[in-house]
Design a protein around this motif. Structure first.
Motif, PDB file in Angstrom:
ATOM      1  N   SER A   5      -0.205   7.695  -5.888  1.00  0.00           N
ATOM      2  CA  SER A   5      -0.072   8.591  -4.732  1.00  0.00           C
ATOM      3  C   SER A   5      -1.263   9.535  -4.578  1.00  0.00           C
ATOM      4  CB  SER A   5       1.206   9.425  -4.874  1.00  0.00           C
ATOM      5  OG  SER A   5       1.070  10.364  -5.939  1.00  0.00           O
ATOM      6  N   LYS A   6      -2.042   9.699  -5.677  1.00  0.00           N
ATOM      7  CA  LYS A   6      -3.211  10.591  -5.691  1.00  0.00           C
ATOM      8  C   LYS A   6      -2.837  12.053  -5.430  1.00  0.00           C
ATOM      9  CE  LYS A   6      -6.529   6.994  -4.403  1.00  0.00           C
ATOM     10  NZ  LYS A   6      -7.590   6.572  -3.484  1.00  0.00           N
ATOM     11  N   LEU A   7      -1.624  12.445  -5.837  1.00  0.00           N
ATOM     12  CA  LEU A   7      -1.199  13.833  -5.705  1.00  0.00           C
ATOM     13  C   LEU A   7      -1.655  14.632  -6.924  1.00  0.00           C
ATOM     14  CD1 LEU A   7       2.446  13.300  -4.400  1.00  0.00           C
ATOM     15  CD2 LEU A   7       0.525  14.226  -3.100  1.00  0.00           C
ATOM     16  N   PRO A  45       0.830  -1.215   0.000  1.00  0.00           N
ATOM     17  CA  PRO A  45       0.000   0.000   0.000  1.00  0.00           C
ATOM     18  C   PRO A  45       0.864   1.264   0.000  1.00  0.00           C
ATOM     19  CG  PRO A  45      -0.683  -1.550   1.724  1.00  0.00           C
ATOM     20  CD  PRO A  45       0.633  -2.030   1.214  1.00  0.00           C
ATOM     21  N   VAL A  46       0.388   2.276  -0.727  1.00  0.00           N
ATOM     22  CA  VAL A  46       1.076   3.569  -0.795  1.00  0.00           C
ATOM     23  C   VAL A  46       0.611   4.443   0.363  1.00  0.00           C
ATOM     24  CG1 VAL A  46       1.326   5.676  -2.156  1.00  0.00           C
ATOM     25  CG2 VAL A  46       1.367   3.443  -3.281  1.00  0.00           C
ATOM     26  N   ARG A  47       1.566   5.018   1.091  1.00  0.00           N
ATOM     27  CA  ARG A  47       1.250   5.873   2.247  1.00  0.00           C
ATOM     28  C   ARG A  47       2.065   7.172   2.181  1.00  0.00           C
ATOM     29  NH1 ARG A  47      -3.078   2.876   3.530  1.00  0.00           N
ATOM     30  NH2 ARG A  47      -2.596   0.860   4.469  1.00  0.00           N
ATOM     31  N   ASN A  48       1.570   8.195   2.843  1.00  0.00           N
ATOM     32  CA  ASN A  48       2.346   9.403   3.143  1.00  0.00           C
ATOM     33  C   ASN A  48       3.048   9.989   1.918  1.00  0.00           C
ATOM     34  OD1 ASN A  48       3.368  11.389   4.866  1.00  0.00           O
ATOM     35  ND2 ASN A  48       5.253  10.243   5.248  1.00  0.00           N
ATOM     36  N   SER A  49       2.320  10.209   0.831  1.00  0.00           N
ATOM     37  CA  SER A  49       2.924  10.799  -0.367  1.00  0.00           C
ATOM     38  C   SER A  49       2.901  12.326  -0.280  1.00  0.00           C
ATOM     39  CB  SER A  49       2.160  10.353  -1.620  1.00  0.00           C
ATOM     40  OG  SER A  49       2.238   8.956  -1.768  1.00  0.00           O
ATOM     41  N   ARG A  50       3.923  12.944  -0.856  1.00  0.00           N
ATOM     42  CA  ARG A  50       3.949  14.406  -0.898  1.00  0.00           C
ATOM     43  C   ARG A  50       4.781  14.885  -2.089  1.00  0.00           C
ATOM     44  NH1 ARG A  50       7.758  13.259   3.245  1.00  0.00           N
ATOM     45  NH2 ARG A  50       9.719  14.433   3.094  1.00  0.00           N
ATOM     46  N   GLU A  51       4.469  16.091  -2.539  1.00  0.00           N
ATOM     47  CA  GLU A  51       5.196  16.704  -3.650  1.00  0.00           C
ATOM     48  C   GLU A  51       6.455  17.382  -3.114  1.00  0.00           C
ATOM     49  OE1 GLU A  51       6.671  17.810  -6.968  1.00  0.00           O
ATOM     50  OE2 GLU A  51       4.736  16.771  -7.056  1.00  0.00           O
ATOM     51  N   LEU A  52       7.591  17.186  -3.817  1.00  0.00           N
ATOM     52  CA  LEU A  52       8.863  17.738  -3.363  1.00  0.00           C
ATOM     53  C   LEU A  52       9.239  19.029  -4.073  1.00  0.00           C
ATOM     54  CD1 LEU A  52      10.958  14.441  -3.094  1.00  0.00           C
ATOM     55  CD2 LEU A  52       9.926  15.740  -1.227  1.00  0.00           C
ATOM     56  N   ASP A  73       6.594  23.274 -13.604  1.00  0.00           N
ATOM     57  CA  ASP A  73       5.563  22.421 -14.192  1.00  0.00           C
ATOM     58  C   ASP A  73       5.950  20.949 -14.173  1.00  0.00           C
ATOM     59  OD1 ASP A  73       7.603  22.539 -15.970  1.00  0.00           O
ATOM     60  OD2 ASP A  73       6.400  23.095 -17.713  1.00  0.00           O
ATOM     61  N   ARG A  74       6.798  20.574 -13.230  1.00  0.00           N
ATOM     62  CA  ARG A  74       7.196  19.176 -13.100  1.00  0.00           C
ATOM     63  C   ARG A  74       6.804  18.654 -11.729  1.00  0.00           C
ATOM     64  NH1 ARG A  74      13.223  18.280 -13.874  1.00  0.00           N
ATOM     65  NH2 ARG A  74      13.343  20.004 -12.396  1.00  0.00           N
ATOM     66  N   ASN A  75       6.690  17.335 -11.636  1.00  0.00           N
ATOM     67  CA  ASN A  75       6.413  16.680 -10.362  1.00  0.00           C
ATOM     68  C   ASN A  75       7.614  15.847  -9.927  1.00  0.00           C
ATOM     69  OD1 ASN A  75       3.433  16.843 -11.583  1.00  0.00           O
ATOM     70  ND2 ASN A  75       3.286  16.708  -9.355  1.00  0.00           N
ATOM     71  N   CYS A  76       7.894  15.892  -8.636  1.00  0.00           N
ATOM     72  CA  CYS A  76       8.856  14.967  -8.034  1.00  0.00           C
ATOM     73  C   CYS A  76       8.233  14.525  -6.720  1.00  0.00           C
ATOM     74  CB  CYS A  76      10.200  15.635  -7.783  1.00  0.00           C
ATOM     75  SG  CYS A  76      11.476  14.499  -7.147  1.00  0.00           S
ATOM     76  N   ILE A  77       7.963  13.239  -6.597  1.00  0.00           N
ATOM     77  CA  ILE A  77       7.169  12.796  -5.451  1.00  0.00           C
ATOM     78  C   ILE A  77       8.000  11.979  -4.460  1.00  0.00           C
ATOM     79  CG2 ILE A  77       5.028  12.811  -6.764  1.00  0.00           C
ATOM     80  CD1 ILE A  77       5.227   9.750  -6.915  1.00  0.00           C
ATOM     81  N   HIS A  78       7.656  12.160  -3.218  1.00  0.00           N
ATOM     82  CA  HIS A  78       8.129  11.290  -2.139  1.00  0.00           C
ATOM     83  C   HIS A  78       6.943  10.426  -1.754  1.00  0.00           C
ATOM     84  CE1 HIS A  78       9.952  10.157   1.806  1.00  0.00           C
ATOM     85  NE2 HIS A  78       8.679  10.123   2.169  1.00  0.00           N
ATOM     86  N   THR A  79       7.121   9.130  -1.783  1.00  0.00           N
ATOM     87  CA  THR A  79       6.030   8.242  -1.380  1.00  0.00           C
ATOM     88  C   THR A  79       6.603   7.102  -0.560  1.00  0.00           C
ATOM     89  OG1 THR A  79       4.042   7.137  -2.213  1.00  0.00           O
ATOM     90  CG2 THR A  79       6.074   6.701  -3.397  1.00  0.00           C
ATOM     91  N   SER A 113      13.194   3.411   9.929  1.00  0.00           N
ATOM     92  CA  SER A 113      11.874   3.089   9.372  1.00  0.00           C
ATOM     93  C   SER A 113      11.878   1.671   8.798  1.00  0.00           C
ATOM     94  CB  SER A 113      11.531   4.115   8.286  1.00  0.00           C
ATOM     95  OG  SER A 113      10.296   3.840   7.701  1.00  0.00           O
ATOM     96  N   PRO A 114      11.942   0.654   9.658  1.00  0.00           N
ATOM     97  CA  PRO A 114      12.092  -0.721   9.162  1.00  0.00           C
ATOM     98  C   PRO A 114      10.889  -1.262   8.399  1.00  0.00           C
ATOM     99  CG  PRO A 114      11.748  -0.723  11.538  1.00  0.00           C
ATOM    100  CD  PRO A 114      11.934   0.706  11.130  1.00  0.00           C
ATOM    101  N   ARG A 115       9.681  -0.738   8.641  1.00  0.00           N
ATOM    102  CA  ARG A 115       8.478  -1.270   7.977  1.00  0.00           C
ATOM    103  C   ARG A 115       7.889  -0.295   6.965  1.00  0.00           C
ATOM    104  NH1 ARG A 115       9.377  -5.673   7.520  1.00  0.00           N
ATOM    105  NH2 ARG A 115       7.215  -6.185   6.969  1.00  0.00           N
ATOM    106  N   ARG A 116       8.640   0.707   6.582  1.00  0.00           N
ATOM    107  CA  ARG A 116       8.231   1.630   5.531  1.00  0.00           C
ATOM    108  C   ARG A 116       9.411   1.851   4.584  1.00  0.00           C
ATOM    109  NH1 ARG A 116       3.863   5.522   6.385  1.00  0.00           N
ATOM    110  NH2 ARG A 116       2.168   4.298   7.275  1.00  0.00           N
TER     111      ARG A 116
END
Length: 715
Positions: free
Chosen positions: A520-522, A305-312, A317-323, A485-488
């Motif tokens: 990520s639904k960003l 499952p994808v959690r805690n996504s955010r735009e960096l 006009d570009r996207n760089c995501i942390h997920t 963060s052993p489980r993420r």
């Protein structure tokens, strides 16, 4: 030693321990062991049992399985098969004689491309020229036996180079043998050979494996039938380079007296629709690759499952995501510095376009069975998949189409105009390159463009399956620390969208980066319409689920936390260093000794794509003078473009001083950047230490062999 009895009433003990205590009541023990209570007695019994268990392990219990070794043996014959000649030999010359082969095609492959080329070449040698060629994994044969090949045979070497000019894992035996025969002028006087190398000119040691092997073969007296040629993946030209080399090779074979035949399409797999009644109890759609194998380096594939996504990115006009991918209760584990392999699916638009152009939209949910018709054919799609699942989850339908495929498609064209167009493009490399440089061509788009009104109903599904590559994972450096963060698992992905200079101003969408953005639904930063993907939903509503596996890496922090670090990165190459620095900061906060760290980071502008800037500022506060950050901005509103390699050159004295003091240096990012950093440091060490070119090479090679200079780079 003296004996004594426990001064305990056995009736005070649990019934299960009473017989054991009777056994040891008169056991000789050291005088100081005087149990006077029930807990002491129980402890004494447990100590004696542990000792007894240790001494009898392997004799009375936990006996080794005498057949354990069978699990690691490579089966050379089918189960139950027998052969009058016994097991298949590791002597390649003997194998060619016994099975009446005329040639052998050796492949050395890390990612599977050279292996695929070898299998294709073997089939075409047989169908076009009647040449019976053995397609051979180099590791299946003793390299020394190549010297025994007779002059009536010839060998073909398809060899890939990766990393620091390294051979593929399966070519290790060949590599060792090549080093041993160098200079033995008559060793290979009967060997005739051809060679083709796969590499990337962005890397420092472009096609080094091919060069070393060819030089050694020639020096040992072998005869090249034509000059070696090289593929260059820097511009995505590997397929076309191989096709051009193959054209030259076929011309050579014609000149050697082999007659080339015109061959009608002969499938290597059968693809059939079967009747199947669907019900609510049907299992999940096949989504996992049939080729991926769990190994010592690669984990199994898990849905995460994808959690805690955010735009960096903060502007542009570009996207760089942390997920972050939630490992939950799965068996998946990782270590800081490892890679995550993400298995994407194809976007809805391309799936729909291909179904429509094939005239099969109405059969999307029909089940297909796939069976190999050729020993070398490997199914790319699990039998029992629906047609839609095959196109969505198992085949690279978004990849560009090779010139050979364009030419071969012409025979199935629904109109004479389409046949003429494809034949002209497929026959002429220059015309093909002009066509593909100005048009984004996937298989579906090519079919649609060449025949906009008529569907390709005569195109066999077997042709589609054979000519599309298997869908492959895309690898990302993990940007989280397994200690913290052993489980993420965190990953950092630049969303790639490349505009094409055609009349429609179309866009080539990076498959996996857009897939992750969708999961990520960003919100999108770009104005260009992006693809849509199907995702398995997850609980919590944060995002979708992606399939992924972990690949072990040697890009690791030193065991000793006091070892100084030099970290060099551009763009998303910073990802593993985010994990490195977070881990070091945690140790520092716990009072552990932490070595000095020098971070070079490059990006376009401090105002738009300086990723993780706030995190870095907090790390700077935590680590104080232990961390120094040096930035390079290539588009900072002034005329001078500064790149990370420029900053390394400016600070070369400090870098060399730290390396001399035992620091570990890590480079992560594009291969071209790493090559420039190497050049700047080699130039600096030559000037500052007065070294000659050979001495500089020995210096850099020594650091790399000792693990003090590591690189994790791509294309």
């Amino acid at each position: 030693m003296e004996s004594f009895t426990f001064p305990l009433d056995i009736s005070e003990l649990p019934s299960t321990l009473s017989p054991l205590l009777r056994t040891v009541q008169s056991f000789p023990v050291l005088p100081m062991l005087k149990p006077s209570s029930v807990p002491d007695g129980v402890a004494a019994v447990l100590v004696l049992l542990s000792a007894l268990g240790y001494m009898t392990r392997g004799r009375m219990w936990d006996k080794p399985d005498p057949y354990y070794k069978v699990w690691f043996e490579r089966p050379q014959l089918e189960d139950g098969a027998s052969s009058s000649k016994g097991a298949i030999t590791r002597n390649v010359a003997q194998r060619l004689e016994e099975s009446d082969y005329q040639a052998v095609i050796f492949w050395g492959s890390q990612s599977g491309t050279a292996e695929r080329f070898a299998e294709t070449l073997g089939r075409e040698c047989h169908t076009r020229f009647g040449i019976n060629a053995l397609v051979a994994d180099i590791s299946d044969y003793d390299a020394e036996s190549i010297a025994e090949l007779q002059e009536k045979h010839f060998a073909i070497f398809l060899l890939s180079t990766y990393g620091e000019g390294d051979p593929s894992d399966n070519a290790a035996g060949l590599w060792d043998w090549i080093k041993r025969i160098k200079g033995q002028a008559t060793k290979l006087k009967s060997l005739r050979y051809l060679a083709f190398g796969l590499g990337n000119s962005n890397y420092k040691y472009y096609n080094r494996v091919l060069d070393v092997v060819v030089d050694a073969l020639d020096a040992a007296g072998a005869t090249p039938l034509m000059p070696p040629q090289r593929a260059d993946d820097a511009e995505g030209a590997t397929e076309e380079d191989f096709q051009s080399w193959k054209d030259d090779m076929f011309a050579l074979l014609r000149g050697m007296g082999y007659e080339q035949k015109t061959v009608a399409y002969q499938p290597t797999v059968s693809v059939e629709f079967v009747e199947k009644v669907h019900s609510e109890n049907d299992g999940p759609v096949h989504q996992v690759s049939v080729h991926h194998q769990q190994t010592s380096l690669n984990s199994a594939i898990f849905p995460l499952p994808v959690r805690n996504s955010r735009e960096l990115f903060t502007a542009g006009d570009r996207n760089c995501i942390h997920t972050e991918l939630d490992l939950g209760n799965s068996d998946l584990v990782y270590k800081t510095g490892d890679h995550i392999g993400v298995w994407p699916c194809n976007p809805d638009e391309e799936v729909e376009r291909l179904l429509e152009t094939l005239g099969l939209s109405g059969r999307r949910q029909d089940t297909i069975t796939i069976a190999a018709l050729d020993d070398s054919a490997k199914p790319k799609v699990p039998s029992g998949s629906t047609l839609e699942a095959a196109l969505r989850h198992h085949l690279e339908i978004c990849a560009s189409v090779s010139r050979k495929t364009v030419f071969d498609l012409a025979q199935f064209a629904p109109t004479p105009e389409a046949e003429t167009m494809l034949t002209r493009i497929g026959q002429d490399r220059t015309r093909y390159e002009q066509f593909t440089s100005s048009t984004h061509i996937t298989l579906a788009r090519l079919l649609q463009l060449s025949s906009p009104l008529e569907p390709w109903t005569a195109l066999p599904l077997s042709f589609v399956v054979e000519n599309l590559l298997s869908l492959q994972p895309r690898y990302y450096s993990i940007s989280s620390s397994s200690v913290i963060s052993p489980r993420r698992i965190a990953l950092t992905a630049l969303v790639v969208n490349k505009e094409v200079a055609d009349e429609n101003k179309s866009t080539i969408h990076g498959l996996t980066s857009n897939y992750l953005l969708s999961a990520s639904k960003l919100p999108l930063n770009t104005k260009v319409a992006t693809p849509t993907f199907q995702h398995t939903s997850t609980t919590g509503g944060e995002g979708g689920t992606v399939f992924a596996h972990v690949r072990k890496s040697k890009f690791k922090l030193p065991i000793t936390s006091s070892t100084p670090l030099i970290l060099i990165a551009a763009g998303t190459g910073f990802a593993p260093f985010r994990a490195f620095l977070a881990e070091r900061a945690k140790l520092h906060a716990l009072g552990k000794p932490v070595g000095r760290m020098l971070l070079f980071f490059g990006c376009r502008s401090p105002h738009s794509d300086y990723i993780y800037r706030e995190e870095l500022e907090k790390l700077q506060e935590t680590l104080g003078d232990k961390l120094r950050i040096i930035t390079a901005f290539s588009r900072d509103g002034n005329n001078k473009r500064v790149y990370v390699q420029d900053r390394v050159a400016e600070e070369s004295e400090t870098v060399l001083e730290m390396l001399s003091a035992g620091a570990n240096m890590y480079i992560c990012g594009k291969a071209s950047m790493a090559r420039e950093v190497d050049a700047k440091l080699e130039e600096a060490v030559a000037q500052q230490k007065g070294m000659k070119e050979s001495e500089v090479k020995n210096w850099t090679d020594g650091l790399k062999k000792r693990g003090k200079w590591k690189a994790d780079v791509w294309g």
